[in-house]
Motif scaffolding. Structure first.
Motif, PDB file in Angstrom:
ATOM      1  N   SER A  12      87.651  31.285  16.550  1.00 28.88           N
ATOM      2  CA  SER A  12      87.149  29.970  16.954  1.00 28.88           C
ATOM      3  C   SER A  12      86.940  29.045  15.750  1.00 28.88           C
ATOM      4  CB  SER A  12      85.826  30.178  17.704  1.00 28.88           C
ATOM      5  OG  SER A  12      85.541  29.094  18.501  1.00 28.88           O
ATOM      6  N   ASN A  36      84.399  37.016   5.035  1.00 31.79           N
ATOM      7  CA  ASN A  36      85.600  37.834   4.895  1.00 31.79           C
ATOM      8  C   ASN A  36      86.653  37.100   4.064  1.00 31.79           C
ATOM      9  OD1 ASN A  36      84.925  36.506   7.421  1.00 31.79           O
ATOM     10  ND2 ASN A  36      87.089  36.667   7.912  1.00 31.79           N
ATOM     11  N   ALA A  78      76.597  32.582   5.752  1.00 29.21           N
ATOM     12  CA  ALA A  78      75.559  31.583   5.945  1.00 29.21           C
ATOM     13  C   ALA A  78      74.279  32.330   6.305  1.00 29.21           C
ATOM     14  CB  ALA A  78      75.954  30.621   7.040  1.00 29.21           C
ATOM     15  N   ILE A 352      82.136  32.997  20.456  1.00 26.17           N
ATOM     16  CA  ILE A 352      81.073  33.907  20.907  1.00 26.17           C
ATOM     17  C   ILE A 352      79.691  33.418  20.448  1.00 26.17           C
ATOM     18  CG2 ILE A 352      80.225  36.295  20.625  1.00 26.17           C
ATOM     19  CD1 ILE A 352      83.150  37.203  20.625  1.00 26.17           C
ATOM     20  N   ARG A 378      83.754  36.270  25.916  1.00 32.56           N
ATOM     21  CA  ARG A 378      84.354  35.008  25.468  1.00 32.56           C
ATOM     22  C   ARG A 378      85.575  35.404  24.665  1.00 32.56           C
ATOM     23  NH1 ARG A 378      78.860  33.409  23.778  1.00 32.56           N
ATOM     24  NH2 ARG A 378      78.523  35.570  24.338  1.00 32.56           N
ATOM     25  N   THR A 379      86.680  35.490  25.375  1.00 29.07           N
ATOM     26  CA  THR A 379      87.884  36.056  24.770  1.00 29.07           C
ATOM     27  C   THR A 379      88.584  35.025  23.892  1.00 29.07           C
ATOM     28  OG1 THR A 379      89.068  35.490  26.763  1.00 29.07           O
ATOM     29  CG2 THR A 379      88.250  37.745  26.608  1.00 29.07           C
ATOM     30  N   GLY A 380      89.726  35.428  23.346  1.00 31.23           N
ATOM     31  CA  GLY A 380      90.421  34.619  22.351  1.00 31.23           C
ATOM     32  C   GLY A 380      90.772  33.221  22.819  1.00 31.23           C
TER      33      GLY A 380
HETATM   34  C1  LIG Z   1      89.033  45.286  19.724  1.00 32.57           C
HETATM   35  C2  LIG Z   1      89.058  43.929  20.343  1.00 32.57           C
HETATM   36  C3  LIG Z   1      90.179  43.545  21.076  1.00 32.57           C
HETATM   37  C4  LIG Z   1      90.224  42.283  21.635  1.00 32.57           C
HETATM   38  N1  LIG Z   1      91.329  41.941  22.354  1.00 32.57           N
HETATM   39  C5  LIG Z   1      91.420  40.697  22.878  1.00 32.57           C
HETATM   40  C6  LIG Z   1      92.588  40.306  23.602  1.00 32.57           C
HETATM   41  O1  LIG Z   1      93.531  41.089  23.791  1.00 32.57           O
HETATM   42  N2  LIG Z   1      92.639  39.039  24.082  1.00 32.57           N
HETATM   43  C7  LIG Z   1      91.625  38.158  23.872  1.00 32.57           C
HETATM   44  O2  LIG Z   1      91.723  37.021  24.321  1.00 32.57           O
HETATM   45  N3  LIG Z   1      90.500  38.497  23.207  1.00 32.57           N
HETATM   46  C8  LIG Z   1      90.373  39.743  22.710  1.00 32.57           C
HETATM   47  N4  LIG Z   1      89.243  40.110  22.027  1.00 32.57           N
HETATM   48  C9  LIG Z   1      88.174  39.127  21.866  1.00 32.57           C
HETATM   49  C10 LIG Z   1      88.440  38.175  20.703  1.00 32.57           C
HETATM   50  O3  LIG Z   1      88.652  38.901  19.538  1.00 32.57           O
HETATM   51  C11 LIG Z   1      87.235  37.256  20.553  1.00 32.57           C
HETATM   52  O4  LIG Z   1      87.152  36.487  21.717  1.00 32.57           O
HETATM   53  C12 LIG Z   1      87.337  36.299  19.409  1.00 32.57           C
HETATM   54  O5  LIG Z   1      87.526  36.969  18.201  1.00 32.57           O
HETATM   55  C13 LIG Z   1      86.075  35.445  19.333  1.00 32.57           C
HETATM   56  O6  LIG Z   1      86.225  34.488  18.341  1.00 32.57           O
HETATM   57  P1  LIG Z   1      84.980  34.003  17.458  1.00 32.57           P
HETATM   58  O7  LIG Z   1      85.543  33.051  16.480  1.00 32.57           O
HETATM   59  O8  LIG Z   1      83.886  33.560  18.337  1.00 32.57           O
HETATM   60  O9  LIG Z   1      84.456  35.308  16.714  1.00 32.57           O
HETATM   61  P2  LIG Z   1      85.193  36.131  15.552  1.00 32.57           P
HETATM   62  O10 LIG Z   1      86.666  36.058  15.720  1.00 32.57           O
HETATM   63  O11 LIG Z   1      84.540  37.457  15.522  1.00 32.57           O
HETATM   64  O12 LIG Z   1      84.819  35.326  14.230  1.00 32.57           O
HETATM   65  C14 LIG Z   1      83.530  35.229  13.718  1.00 32.57           C
HETATM   66  C15 LIG Z   1      83.621  35.001  12.231  1.00 32.57           C
HETATM   67  O13 LIG Z   1      82.334  34.675  11.706  1.00 32.57           O
HETATM   68  C16 LIG Z   1      82.140  35.377  10.505  1.00 32.57           C
HETATM   69  N5  LIG Z   1      80.695  35.514  10.259  1.00 32.57           N
HETATM   70  C17 LIG Z   1      79.846  36.470  10.690  1.00 32.57           C
HETATM   71  N6  LIG Z   1      78.609  36.251  10.220  1.00 32.57           N
HETATM   72  C18 LIG Z   1      78.673  35.125   9.470  1.00 32.57           C
HETATM   73  C19 LIG Z   1      77.713  34.389   8.719  1.00 32.57           C
HETATM   74  N7  LIG Z   1      76.439  34.760   8.640  1.00 32.57           N
HETATM   75  N8  LIG Z   1      78.133  33.279   8.072  1.00 32.57           N
HETATM   76  C20 LIG Z   1      79.418  32.867   8.129  1.00 32.57           C
HETATM   77  N9  LIG Z   1      80.350  33.530   8.816  1.00 32.57           N
HETATM   78  C21 LIG Z   1      79.990  34.646   9.493  1.00 32.57           C
HETATM   79  C22 LIG Z   1      82.834  36.707  10.740  1.00 32.57           C
HETATM   80  O14 LIG Z   1      83.113  37.354   9.531  1.00 32.57           O
HETATM   81  C23 LIG Z   1      84.095  36.242  11.470  1.00 32.57           C
HETATM   82  O15 LIG Z   1      85.095  35.868  10.575  1.00 32.57           O
HETATM   83  C24 LIG Z   1      89.141  41.387  21.473  1.00 32.57           C
HETATM   84  C25 LIG Z   1      88.009  41.783  20.767  1.00 32.57           C
HETATM   85  C26 LIG Z   1      87.958  43.046  20.208  1.00 32.57           C
HETATM   86  C27 LIG Z   1      86.725  43.454  19.436  1.00 32.57           C
END
Ligand SMILES: Cc1cc2nc3c(=O)[nH]c(=O)nc-3n(C[C@H](O)[C@H](O)[C@H](O)COP(=O)(O)OP(=O)(O)OC[C@H]3O[C@@H](n4cnc5c(N)ncnc54)[C@H](O)[C@@H]3O)c2cc1C
Lengths: 491, 54
Positions: A12, A36, A78, A352, A378-380
């Motif tokens: 996201s 990361n 953060a 998420i 909250r998927t991709g």
């Molecule tokens: C094993 C697995 C398989 C999946 N398969 C699918 C699929 O097939 N299809 C699908 O649609 N979705 C899938 N998902 C779900 C999908 O990965 C998530 O919906 C998506 O990653 C959410 O995006 P996000 O940016 O909210 O969180 P994330 O992608 O987790 O990104 C969060 C980021 O914030 C960073 N962060 C954490 N703490 C801090 C901090 N304090 N300060 C700054 N940065 C920080 C993290 O390092 C990370 O880079 C899967 C999830 C998992 C675990």
């Protein structure tokens, strides 16, 4: 010049930051703070977890991509938000702690004009004794596929199980959710069928007992209250499909289960009917519950005001209806549209990191009062779409002034999601369940009956899904690397 | 003799009330020609869902 800080460079946040930079150009500053050094296409971790991909196939370094885009990249966590500034200055800022770039452990204050929280989930292993190590990390009793490193480790453990099975030792595999309040059942679902597929390929399936354990009240709930699909002239519940698939692959299930404690080789659980039991295993992949990453917020005097910005679960409050009350009162309109924080209009959350108003699945608890229900996924696709919408709103606020700006909307009750759960990785072997659901959050006013548009909510099993999964893997990594034409690839 | 595709469904009590895909349905899942057609159809459906969501 305005400064936008995006906290979190995952699905996201990366979407939000890259679009914001494209729209804002060099006149304004976009900063990404993320701990990361590499971007991870998380869905493909499943293939890493069964040895069909290497870590290198699912990650790439962020620094060159952000450099090319003109984004100020801080490899840091953060820590806290100070929306009123401090005693010396009214300027809002965040504190960060570096995890790389040669400044490990150093802290810094970064002022902002706009802030996007895209920090995803904290993998809350310690919510279940024995699932975590007591220090916030995964424990040694189970494995996980939530990060690329976890998936590498999971595969090493899995290969040992296969080796033992080859030597004639019967092995028990347990996959599912590690707590009553987990989400992300889809990932566990995909993993269990990939294991089953690989076991067949390795010729050890007969030596493995593979079992599913989850907090869903019915198989196929997926944290979305299940879904209905048109098949053979009927509109059929995902429960029927999921049960059929599990039976076909000889995978029994234990549902409505809260895993209350994990020990070496043992998962203790409580069921919705209040009974308790123990499931033994040689290998277990149990998804941890998710929480917010645990930010603190402080006012000008340095007093803690975290509860103003964050819900008790650590996720950021946005424009959702948090007082909807009992299940009977829930409506699609409870779900946020703009993801703007109600107190601070220059603060947004996406992916998420935002606090949902309530569950999507029907709430349930055991007769002992233990909540056992999936929390909303909250998927991709929604995470990407929300990230882009939020970036759009911030850009309009910067360009047109906060008062005149149009806030872009991306309600999960008006948005679909496409998901492909593979079983295997070959192009002509294995099968995948390809699914779309529209909308993600059912709207029973608009679609009385199933809550969803059954013309656009469908699922089927076959090779085609596999091919789509492969294409998505390459397409999304290509897009995240900002290669030519990246903006044309939808979220 | 039990059909191959039905064998697993008798293994556990839990499995006995579920839908059983026919041998034909199972074959079609890996039939490359049919799956190519489905590939096009699923992609179109997914694109519609994506466009309705933006
Ligand atoms: C094993 C697995 C398989 C999946 N398969 C699918 C699929 O097939 N299809 C699908 O649609 N979705 C899938 N998902 C779900 C999908 O990965 C998530 O919906 C998506 O990653 C959410 O995006 P996000 O940016 O909210 O969180 P994330 O992608 O987790 O990104 C969060 C980021 O914030 C960073 N962060 C954490 N703490 C801090 C901090 N304090 N300060 C700054 N940065 C920080 C993290 O390092 C990370 O880079 C899967 C999830 C998992 C675990």
């Amino acid at each position: 010049m305005a400064r936008l800080i995006v906290m979190g460079g995952g699905v996201s946040g990366h979407t939000a930051a890259t679009f914001a930079k494209k729209w804002l150009g060099n006149e304004h500053e976009v900063v990404v703070v993320t701990p990361n050094s590499q971007w991870n296409w998380i869905p493909s971790n499943i293939w890493v977890g069964v040895g069909q991909m290497n870590k290198e196939d699912v990650v790439f370094p962020l620094a060159p991509v952000y450099e090319k885009a003109g984004i100020d990249y801080r490899q840091a966590k953060a820590i806290s938000i100070h929306p009123y500034g401090n005693k010396q200055s009214d300027k809002e800022y965040i504190t960060i702690e570096y995890t790389g770039q040669g400044k490990e452990g150093q802290t810094e204050e970064l002022t902002y004009d706009y802030l996007i929280n895209a920090t995803g989930p904290k993998l809350n292993f310690d919510a279940t004794p024995g699932l975590g190590d007591g220090k916030g990390q995964m424990g040694s009793n189970t494995v996980s596929v939530c990060t690329a490193d976890h998936a590498v480790h999971a595969n090493l453990e899995l290969q040992q199980i296969f080796e033992k099975a080859k030597k004639g030792e019967r092995q028990k595999i347990l996959v599912g959710t590690g707590h009553g309040m987990c989400t992300c059942q889809g990932a566990a679902f995909e993993y269990i069928f990939n294991i089953e597929h690989e076991a067949k390929k390795a010729g050890v399936r007969d030596m493995l007992d593979i079992k599913w354990i989850s907090n869903e009240s019915f198989l196929g709930d997926f944290g979305m209250g299940g879904l209905h699909m048109k098949v053979g002239g009927y509109v059929v519940s995902s429960k029927l499909f999921a049960e059929s698939l599990f039976s076909e692959r000889d995978v029994p299930w234990l549902i409505g289960a809260h895993v209350s404690k994990v020990e070496k080789g043992k998962a203790h659980y409580e069921l919705l009917d209040g009974t308790t039991g123990v499931e033994e295993f040689d290998f277990a992949m149990l998804i941890p519950p998710f929480a917010g990453v645990g930010f603190k917020a402080y006012d000008k005097e340095g007093e803690d005001m975290t509860d103003v910005i964050f819900a008790p679960n650590g996720f950021m409050k946005v424009d959702a209806k948090y007082d909807a009350g009992a299940y009977e009162n829930w409506k699609a309109s409870d779900w946020p549209r703009t993801y703007q924080n109600p107190t601070f209009k220059n603060m947004f959350a996406c992916g998420i990191a935002f606090a949902p108003p309530h569950l999507i699945s029907k709430p349930a608890s055991s007769v002992n009062g233990t909540p056992i229900n999936p929390t909303p996924p909250r998927t991709g696709m929604p995470s990407g779409i929300i990230g882009k919408a939020v970036a759009h709103s911030v850009c309009d606020m910067i360009k047109n002034g906060a008062e005149n700006a149009h806030l872009h909307e991306a309600s999960m009750a008006e948005m679909g999601a496409a998901c492909v759960a593979s079983a295997g990785k070959g192009l002509t072997t294995g099968t995948a369940a390809a699914m779309t659901v529209y909308p993600v959050v059912p709207d029973f006013e608009k679609y009385p009956g199933t809550g969803r548009d059954t013309d656009y909510t469908f699922g089927e099993i076959g090779l085609a899904g596999h091919w789509i999964k492969h294409i998505l893997h390459h397409l999304f990594i290509y897009k995240a690397k900002l290669k030519p034409g990246w903006t044309l690839i939808p979220e | 003799m039990a059909k191959k595709e039905e064998e697993n469904f008798a293994k556990k009590d839990q499995f006995t009330l579920t839908m059983i895909p026919s041998g034909f349905a199972r074959k079609m899942r890996t039939c490359v020609i049919w799956q190519f057609i489905r590939f096009i159809a699923i992609n179109i459906k997914m694109l519609v869902v994506v466009s309705k969501s933006h």
